[in-house]
Scaffold this motif. Sequence first.
Motif, PDB file in Angstrom:
ATOM      1  N   ARG A 139      47.329  46.673  40.030  1.00 34.88           N
ATOM      2  CA  ARG A 139      48.071  47.885  39.680  1.00 34.88           C
ATOM      3  C   ARG A 139      49.566  47.581  39.712  1.00 34.88           C
ATOM      4  N   ILE A 140      50.286  48.002  38.681  1.00 36.60           N
ATOM      5  CA  ILE A 140      51.743  47.890  38.703  1.00 36.60           C
ATOM      6  C   ILE A 140      52.298  49.016  39.575  1.00 36.60           C
ATOM      7  N   MET A 141      53.084  48.616  40.555  1.00 36.32           N
ATOM      8  CA  MET A 141      53.705  49.571  41.473  1.00 36.32           C
ATOM      9  C   MET A 141      55.204  49.513  41.264  1.00 36.32           C
ATOM     10  N   ARG A 142      55.777  50.569  40.703  1.00 36.29           N
ATOM     11  CA  ARG A 142      57.222  50.615  40.459  1.00 36.29           C
ATOM     12  C   ARG A 142      57.861  51.442  41.579  1.00 36.29           C
ATOM     13  N   THR A 143      58.585  50.747  42.453  1.00 36.26           N
ATOM     14  CA  THR A 143      59.118  51.411  43.637  1.00 36.26           C
ATOM     15  C   THR A 143      60.285  50.616  44.202  1.00 36.26           C
ATOM     16  N   ARG A 144      61.078  51.273  45.028  1.00 33.40           N
ATOM     17  CA  ARG A 144      62.096  50.592  45.823  1.00 33.40           C
ATOM     18  C   ARG A 144      61.832  50.796  47.319  1.00 33.40           C
ATOM     19  N   ASP A 145      60.683  51.294  47.638  1.00 36.51           N
ATOM     20  CA  ASP A 145      60.306  51.497  49.026  1.00 36.51           C
ATOM     21  C   ASP A 145      60.272  50.163  49.769  1.00 36.51           C
ATOM     22  N   ALA A 146      60.952  50.103  50.917  1.00 34.36           N
ATOM     23  CA  ALA A 146      61.090  48.847  51.653  1.00 34.36           C
ATOM     24  C   ALA A 146      59.749  48.248  52.036  1.00 34.36           C
ATOM     25  N   ASP A 147      58.773  49.076  52.360  1.00 35.08           N
ATOM     26  CA  ASP A 147      57.462  48.553  52.747  1.00 35.08           C
ATOM     27  C   ASP A 147      56.783  47.850  51.585  1.00 35.08           C
ATOM     28  N   TRP A 148      56.972  48.377  50.380  1.00 37.32           N
ATOM     29  CA  TRP A 148      56.313  47.792  49.212  1.00 37.32           C
ATOM     30  C   TRP A 148      57.027  46.541  48.714  1.00 37.32           C
ATOM     31  N   ILE A 149      58.334  46.482  48.834  1.00 33.10           N
ATOM     32  CA  ILE A 149      59.052  45.322  48.275  1.00 33.10           C
ATOM     33  C   ILE A 149      59.217  44.202  49.297  1.00 33.10           C
ATOM     34  N   THR A 150      58.436  44.256  50.341  1.00 33.02           N
ATOM     35  CA  THR A 150      58.354  43.183  51.329  1.00 33.02           C
ATOM     36  C   THR A 150      57.080  42.390  51.087  1.00 33.02           C
ATOM     37  N   PRO A 151      57.146  41.067  51.039  1.00 32.28           N
ATOM     38  CA  PRO A 151      55.938  40.274  50.765  1.00 32.28           C
ATOM     39  C   PRO A 151      54.795  40.607  51.721  1.00 32.28           C
ATOM     40  N   ALA A 152      53.598  40.690  51.148  1.00 32.00           N
ATOM     41  CA  ALA A 152      52.398  40.982  51.919  1.00 32.00           C
ATOM     42  C   ALA A 152      51.188  40.500  51.138  1.00 32.00           C
TER      43      ALA A 152
END
Length: 304
Positions: free
Chosen positions: A32-45
Amino acid sequence: MTVTHLVTHSGGFHADEVLSSVILTRLHPQARIMRTRDADWITPAEGRIIYDVGRDFDAARLIFDHHQKSPPLRDDGQPYSSFGLIWRQFGRDYLAALQVPAADIEAIHAAIDADLVLPIDLVDNGALSPTGPLADLSLPMLLESLKPVFDDRSPDADDRAFDGAVAIARAFVEAAVARKAAKHRAEAVVMAAIAAAGDGRVLELPMGMPFRSAITAAGADHLLFVIHPRDTDWAVTGIRRDADGFALRADLPATWAGLTDGAFEAASGVSGARFCHNARFIAVAADRDAALHLADLAVAASDV
């Protein structure tokens, strides 16, 4: 690792993350493409590839941004955008997914990088600016023209526009790959035809195909014209002197320019001569014999 999310930034978009999405969605169609600037999402996992956001580049951790203080550079010092980083990491796998022959992948990867990826990188980083009357028709500008208009305030406007841009960009990227792959297939055919032509100045091909690069690679400077069959007739074409210009090694005779049918037959003396373009770079004949005759006459009339 199974990739479940392709994470890029929300809001307005540019060509680099759109084109990166083309590559990644081909390789990970279930993600799924997730378009966000949320810090939790843009941190490698686990399960995610992050690109054009996150202010870090670490291929091992699957984060591919270029907006950090010390951005990644090519060996020659030119800047990467997210597209360049994604292409460097995943481009070969993408070509394999498009069934490009393994023997051609490295060459096509380099050609796409030079002709498509690098210009996008440079434009995105402000190192290159499309100029002139065709500037708005460059790929970066065309993709950005798909953004919502300023007064479209619907909450999903950007995401809908982004999805549409990815679909359109996919067609351009896949067409570029198909052209490069076809050029490689054509080169083998043209090389065989050059060998068969020997010292002759006319190259006969089994169908229309890209031929100039193979002629250059073979050093076949003696060749002046190419003939090949079309659906219902044959073409006689000149050979460009270089890739960037329109000047030919030899033009078709000036007395043929713009003539058709009976007038062309009379001027050339060739039964089956059908048409000669006014710019004298192509002529059409009814069959192989007529095409070969026209080509031989054009050779004789040239001053090369």
